[in-house]
Design a protein around this motif. Structure first.
Motif, short mmCIF file in Angstrom:
data_model
loop_
_atom_site.label_atom_id
_atom_site.label_comp_id
_atom_site.label_asym_id
_atom_site.label_seq_id
_atom_site.Cartn_x
_atom_site.Cartn_y
_atom_site.Cartn_z
N THR A 1 0.84 -1.20 0.00
CA THR A 1 0.00 0.00 0.00
C THR A 1 0.87 1.25 0.00
O THR A 1 1.78 1.36 0.82
N PRO A 2 0.64 2.20 -0.93
CA PRO A 2 1.40 3.45 -0.92
C PRO A 2 1.18 4.21 0.39
O PRO A 2 0.11 4.14 0.99
N VAL A 3 2.19 4.96 0.79
CA VAL A 3 2.13 5.76 2.02
C VAL A 3 2.17 7.24 1.64
O VAL A 3 2.94 7.64 0.76
N ARG A 4 1.36 8.02 2.28
CA ARG A 4 1.36 9.47 2.09
C ARG A 4 1.54 10.12 3.46
O ARG A 4 1.14 9.58 4.48
N LEU A 5 2.11 11.30 3.46
CA LEU A 5 2.31 12.07 4.68
C LEU A 5 1.23 13.14 4.74
O LEU A 5 1.10 13.95 3.81
N ALA A 6 0.43 13.13 5.79
CA ALA A 6 -0.60 14.15 5.98
C ALA A 6 0.02 15.31 6.75
O ALA A 6 0.60 15.11 7.81
#
Length: 93
Positions: free
Chosen positions: A17-22
């Motif tokens: 699963t791709p990870v994003r930084l909020a």
């Protein structure tokens, strides 16, 4: 939050699963991660920094459900809608 806390939270996720930084609770946006760097703080304590991508790639606003889950925004309901009358030529004459 510690490295162990992050590992625990991520351990239930699919590894592909791709990870994003909020970031920025007042204008919540999603960014691509760029790296992880170990360092020490001004008191000599070990720290880990998660960096934004060198391209500073921003993916746009966070989904509202994510901002709510992070408690950055309160849950919101859409405005209530009234049923509108039919449109078209007035044939009541």
């Amino acid at each position: 939050m510690t490295v162990g806390d992050i590992l625990d939270l991520l351990s239930v996720c699919d590894r592909n699963t791709p990870v994003r930084l909020a970031v920025n609770p007042f204008f919540p946006m999603a960014h691509r991660l760029g790296g992880v760097e170990k360092a020490v703080d001004e008191h000599g304590r070990p720290m880990v920094y998660i960096a934004e991508s060198p391209e500073a790639e921003q993916f746009g606003p966070l989904p509202p459900a994510v901002a709510v889950a992070l408690t950055w925004q309160p849950p919101a309901e859409g405005p209530s809608r009234r049923r509108r009358g039919a449109t078209g030529p007035n044939t009541s004459q």
